[in-house]
Write an enzyme that holds these catalytic residues in place. Structure first.
Site, PDB file in Angstrom:
ATOM      1  NE  ARG A 138       4.159 -20.751  -2.921  1.00  0.00           N
ATOM      2  CZ  ARG A 138       2.949 -21.274  -3.063  1.00  0.00           C
ATOM      3  NH1 ARG A 138       1.904 -20.482  -3.072  1.00  0.00           N
ATOM      4  NH2 ARG A 138       2.793 -22.556  -3.221  1.00  0.00           N
ATOM      5  CE  LYS A 160      24.724 -11.168   1.903  1.00  0.00           C
ATOM      6  NZ  LYS A 160      26.125 -11.415   2.329  1.00  0.00           N
ATOM      7  CD  GLU A 202      29.936  -6.765  10.710  1.00  0.00           C
ATOM      8  OE1 GLU A 202      30.642  -6.475   9.708  1.00  0.00           O
ATOM      9  OE2 GLU A 202      29.434  -7.900  10.882  1.00  0.00           O
ATOM     10  CE  LYS A 240      24.713  -4.712   4.291  1.00  0.00           C
ATOM     11  NZ  LYS A 240      24.413  -5.615   5.383  1.00  0.00           N
ATOM     12  CD  GLU A 250      27.504 -11.734  -0.887  1.00  0.00           C
ATOM     13  OE1 GLU A 250      26.860 -11.221   0.046  1.00  0.00           O
ATOM     14  OE2 GLU A 250      28.202 -12.734  -0.773  1.00  0.00           O
ATOM     15  NE  ARG A 254      24.665  -7.459   0.288  1.00  0.00           N
ATOM     16  CZ  ARG A 254      23.408  -7.480   0.633  1.00  0.00           C
ATOM     17  NH1 ARG A 254      22.487  -7.345  -0.298  1.00  0.00           N
ATOM     18  NH2 ARG A 254      23.047  -7.617   1.881  1.00  0.00           N
ATOM     19  CG  ASN A 258      30.911 -11.702   2.201  1.00  0.00           C
ATOM     20  OD1 ASN A 258      30.103 -11.611   3.121  1.00  0.00           O
ATOM     21  ND2 ASN A 258      30.552 -11.998   0.969  1.00  0.00           N
ATOM     22  CG  HIS A 261      31.958 -11.521   7.243  1.00  0.00           C
ATOM     23  ND1 HIS A 261      32.634 -10.347   7.481  1.00  0.00           N
ATOM     24  CD2 HIS A 261      30.733 -11.374   7.829  1.00  0.00           C
ATOM     25  CE1 HIS A 261      31.846  -9.514   8.160  1.00  0.00           C
ATOM     26  NE2 HIS A 261      30.689 -10.124   8.384  1.00  0.00           N
ATOM     27  CG  HIS A 265      30.433 -16.671   8.404  1.00  0.00           C
ATOM     28  ND1 HIS A 265      29.874 -16.377   7.177  1.00  0.00           N
ATOM     29  CD2 HIS A 265      29.985 -15.703   9.249  1.00  0.00           C
ATOM     30  CE1 HIS A 265      29.132 -15.282   7.286  1.00  0.00           C
ATOM     31  NE2 HIS A 265      29.180 -14.857   8.522  1.00  0.00           N
ATOM     32  CG  HIS A 277      28.701 -11.837  13.168  1.00  0.00           C
ATOM     33  ND1 HIS A 277      29.103 -12.775  12.251  1.00  0.00           N
ATOM     34  CD2 HIS A 277      28.601 -10.666  12.493  1.00  0.00           C
ATOM     35  CE1 HIS A 277      29.235 -12.201  11.066  1.00  0.00           C
ATOM     36  NE2 HIS A 277      28.930 -10.927  11.181  1.00  0.00           N
TER      37      HIS A 277
HETATM   38  N1  LIG Z   1      21.903  -9.843   7.491  1.00  0.00           N
HETATM   39  C1  LIG Z   1      23.051  -9.224   7.479  1.00  0.00           C
HETATM   40  O1  LIG Z   1      23.408  -8.523   6.526  1.00  0.00           O
HETATM   41  C2  LIG Z   1      23.953  -9.343   8.674  1.00  0.00           C
HETATM   42  C3  LIG Z   1      25.089  -8.524   8.771  1.00  0.00           C
HETATM   43  C4  LIG Z   1      25.892  -8.631   9.899  1.00  0.00           C
HETATM   44  C5  LIG Z   1      25.571  -9.530  10.904  1.00  0.00           C
HETATM   45  N2  LIG Z   1      24.461 -10.313  10.770  1.00  0.00           N
HETATM   46  C6  LIG Z   1      24.095 -11.264  11.837  1.00  0.00           C
HETATM   47  O2  LIG Z   1      23.820 -10.529  13.023  1.00  0.00           O
HETATM   48  C7  LIG Z   1      23.989 -11.398  14.140  1.00  0.00           C
HETATM   49  C8  LIG Z   1      24.707 -10.653  15.256  1.00  0.00           C
HETATM   50  O3  LIG Z   1      23.907  -9.543  15.627  1.00  0.00           O
HETATM   51  P1  LIG Z   1      24.136  -8.765  17.014  1.00  0.00           P
HETATM   52  O4  LIG Z   1      25.585  -8.574  17.238  1.00  0.00           O
HETATM   53  O5  LIG Z   1      23.229  -7.612  16.979  1.00  0.00           O
HETATM   54  O6  LIG Z   1      23.710  -9.861  18.109  1.00  0.00           O
HETATM   55  P2  LIG Z   1      22.329 -10.145  18.845  1.00  0.00           P
HETATM   56  O7  LIG Z   1      21.172  -9.925  17.995  1.00  0.00           O
HETATM   57  O8  LIG Z   1      22.487 -11.498  19.453  1.00  0.00           O
HETATM   58  O9  LIG Z   1      22.301  -9.055  20.022  1.00  0.00           O
HETATM   59  C9  LIG Z   1      23.293  -9.095  21.020  1.00  0.00           C
HETATM   60  C10 LIG Z   1      22.670  -9.091  22.418  1.00  0.00           C
HETATM   61  O10 LIG Z   1      22.215  -7.776  22.719  1.00  0.00           O
HETATM   62  C11 LIG Z   1      20.871  -7.817  23.212  1.00  0.00           C
HETATM   63  N3  LIG Z   1      20.278  -6.521  22.864  1.00  0.00           N
HETATM   64  C12 LIG Z   1      19.849  -6.109  21.665  1.00  0.00           C
HETATM   65  N4  LIG Z   1      19.541  -4.801  21.714  1.00  0.00           N
HETATM   66  C13 LIG Z   1      19.768  -4.403  22.979  1.00  0.00           C
HETATM   67  C14 LIG Z   1      19.674  -3.143  23.641  1.00  0.00           C
HETATM   68  N5  LIG Z   1      19.350  -2.052  22.979  1.00  0.00           N
HETATM   69  N6  LIG Z   1      19.960  -3.082  24.966  1.00  0.00           N
HETATM   70  C15 LIG Z   1      20.366  -4.192  25.626  1.00  0.00           C
HETATM   71  N7  LIG Z   1      20.524  -5.389  25.046  1.00  0.00           N
HETATM   72  C16 LIG Z   1      20.224  -5.486  23.736  1.00  0.00           C
HETATM   73  C17 LIG Z   1      20.274  -9.023  22.537  1.00  0.00           C
HETATM   74  O11 LIG Z   1      19.149  -9.492  23.212  1.00  0.00           O
HETATM   75  C18 LIG Z   1      21.450 -10.000  22.589  1.00  0.00           C
HETATM   76  O12 LIG Z   1      21.509 -10.610  23.850  1.00  0.00           O
HETATM   77  C19 LIG Z   1      24.743 -12.618  13.649  1.00  0.00           C
HETATM   78  O13 LIG Z   1      23.865 -13.711  13.570  1.00  0.00           O
HETATM   79  C20 LIG Z   1      25.191 -12.203  12.257  1.00  0.00           C
HETATM   80  O14 LIG Z   1      25.318 -13.302  11.393  1.00  0.00           O
HETATM   81  C21 LIG Z   1      23.660 -10.217   9.690  1.00  0.00           C
END
Ligand SMILES: NC(=O)c1ccc[n+]([C@@H]2O[C@H](COP(=O)([O-])OP(=O)(O)OC[C@H]3O[C@@H](n4cnc5c(N)ncnc54)[C@H](O)[C@@H]3O)[C@@H](O)[C@H]2O)c1
Length: 373
Positions: A138, A160, A202, A240, A250, A254, A258, A261, A265, A277
């Site tokens: 939980r 999030k 972003e 942010k 949100e 907030r 989006n 987005h 999405h 993404h």
């Molecule tokens: N929660 C939120 O507010 C929020 C906001 C924006 C995006 N997101 C989510 O984030 C995700 C995308 O994140 P991302 O772009 O970081 O992708 P990701 O986490 O898939 O990372 C991209 C790639 O980089 C590699 N990697 C990570 N750090 C590294 C480093 N320092 N050196 C070498 N390789 C490295 C990872 O293993 C992966 O292969 C999506 O699922 C999206 O929906 C969430």
């Protein structure tokens, strides 16, 4: 509303090489620090609480070995019982099935409610491990160690958490804020160029919705082949942090985050998550901004500057799939209300306001189709 400035020099605390620059104050849960710089191992030590006797270090197949191992080692030195968990890198892993596998491993290892999860990686790891923390027994504590630019400027902050489903992206999740966020600048040196670009998408979003000066700073950059300066990253983080503070769940402002987005999405789901993404957000911002221009809500000049900047960064600017492939996913977008598709649309570069109390605007499938190309 002014941006939250980095904490003043007088209140600034620092570990060996990481500085405590912001406090996120989400109102719905306790404030937490954002530390930025190099040396996440010492920084983790500085935010660790003595009551966390067990640690679960979660990374993906790239980040676990690169960044998770040294953190796990330090936690063991602190006398913690440490469980290290890993899953294959990439968006296809952000599923209920992966979460279940990690949960079972934690249950088998007798991880208790007083444990803390240390999520080490990009947005995929942070979203998944954050959701794991939100529901395990939980809800337990977690810390984000962000290693991609996208995670540092966006995903690590704001609480999030989610996983994807075949019906669409991020549809199952929870708000669950971390206890601390560490932005590891050294990690950006090993990040592939394409991932840097995804993070810049972003940054552009933050600039467009709230910080025209940041937009101009991005426009002035002559190369996008190296990690951006800490100053630029922190300006983006500040957007942010400020928005999460006023609207943690949100219900209002907030929603401005989006921008791009709704389309992004749908593209990600329609292409079975083969479109990253950050790339989808770049395309989504252009299509949504074009739609806003068509409706007379955004000046054409703003659209032209957004397209030019994203092109210079090296991000894609055209949809990778036909509109018909993406259309079904608009209906199940989290923002869709009473069957109406909602888009978060800025009105000028750096300006985003509510209209009749609403932070998103209803748009039709026909309007989205016209803006698609
Ligand atoms: N929660 C939120 O507010 C929020 C906001 C924006 C995006 N997101 C989510 O984030 C995700 C995308 O994140 P991302 O772009 O970081 O992708 P990701 O986490 O898939 O990372 C991209 C790639 O980089 C590699 N990697 C990570 N750090 C590294 C480093 N320092 N050196 C070498 N390789 C490295 C990872 O293993 C992966 O292969 C999506 O699922 C999206 O929906 C969430």
């Amino acid at each position: 509303m002014p941006l939250d400035a980095p904490r003043s020099q007088t209140t600034l605390t620092s570990t060996a090489r990481m500085k405590h620059l912001f406090d996120v104050r989400p109102r719905v849960s306790e404030p937490y620090p954002v530390l930025c710089g190099e040396g996440p191992v010492d920084a983790l030590h500085s935010v660790w609480r003595p009551e966390w006797r067990q640690a679960v270090v979660v990374g993906d197949s790239n980040t676990a070995a690169l960044f998770g191992k040294p953190l796990a080692l330090r936690l063991r030195e602190l006398g913690c019982e440490v469980l290290e968990l890993e899953f294959p890198a990439g968006e296809p892993s952000k599923t209920r099935a992966t979460k279940e596998r990690l949960e079972d491993a934690m249950l088998a290892a007798r991880i208790e409610r007083g444990a803390c999860i240390v999520a080490v990686g990009g947005g995929v790891v942070l979203d998944l491990a954050g959701f794991l923390a939100a529901t395990y027994l939980r809800g337990i504590a977690h810390i984000h160690v962000a290693t991609t630019l996208l995670a540092q400027v966006d995903a690590a902050i704001g609480g999030k958490t989610a996983v994807d489903t075949p019906f669409g992206k991020n549809l199952i999740g929870a708000f669950h804020h971390p206890r601390a966020v560490l932005l590891d600048q050294a990690a950006l040196r090993s990040l592939p160029l394409v991932e840097l670009r995804h993070g810049l998408a972003e940054c552009v979003k933050h600039a467009v919705i709230r910080d025209e000066m940041l937009f101009k700073s991005l426009e002035r950059l002559t190369s996008f082949d190296d990690p951006p300066s800490a100053e630029l990253i922190l300006r983006s983080v500040a957007v942010k942090v400020a928005i999460v503070a006023v609207d943690p769940l949100e219900h209002g402002e907030r929603r401005s985050l989006n921008f791009g987005h709704t389309v992004a999405h749908a593209i990600e789901a329609a292409t079975n998550h083969t479109t990253a993404h950050g790339a989808a957000v770049a395309i989504g911002m252009i299509i949504e901004a074009r739609l806003a221009v068509m409706k007379g809500w955004l000046p054409k000049d703003a659209l032209d500057r957004i397209v030019a900047l994203l092109e210079r960064i090296g991000l894609p600017v055209r949809a990778p799939c036909a509109f018909d492939a993406a259309a079904p996913f608009f209906a199940i977008d989290k923002k869709t209300s009473e069957g109406r598709i909602q888009c978060a649309l800025p009105e000028q570069l750096g300006v985003f306001g509510a209209h009749d109390g609403q932070w998103t605007r209803s748009v039709t499938l026909a309007e989205l189709l016209r803006a698609w190309t």
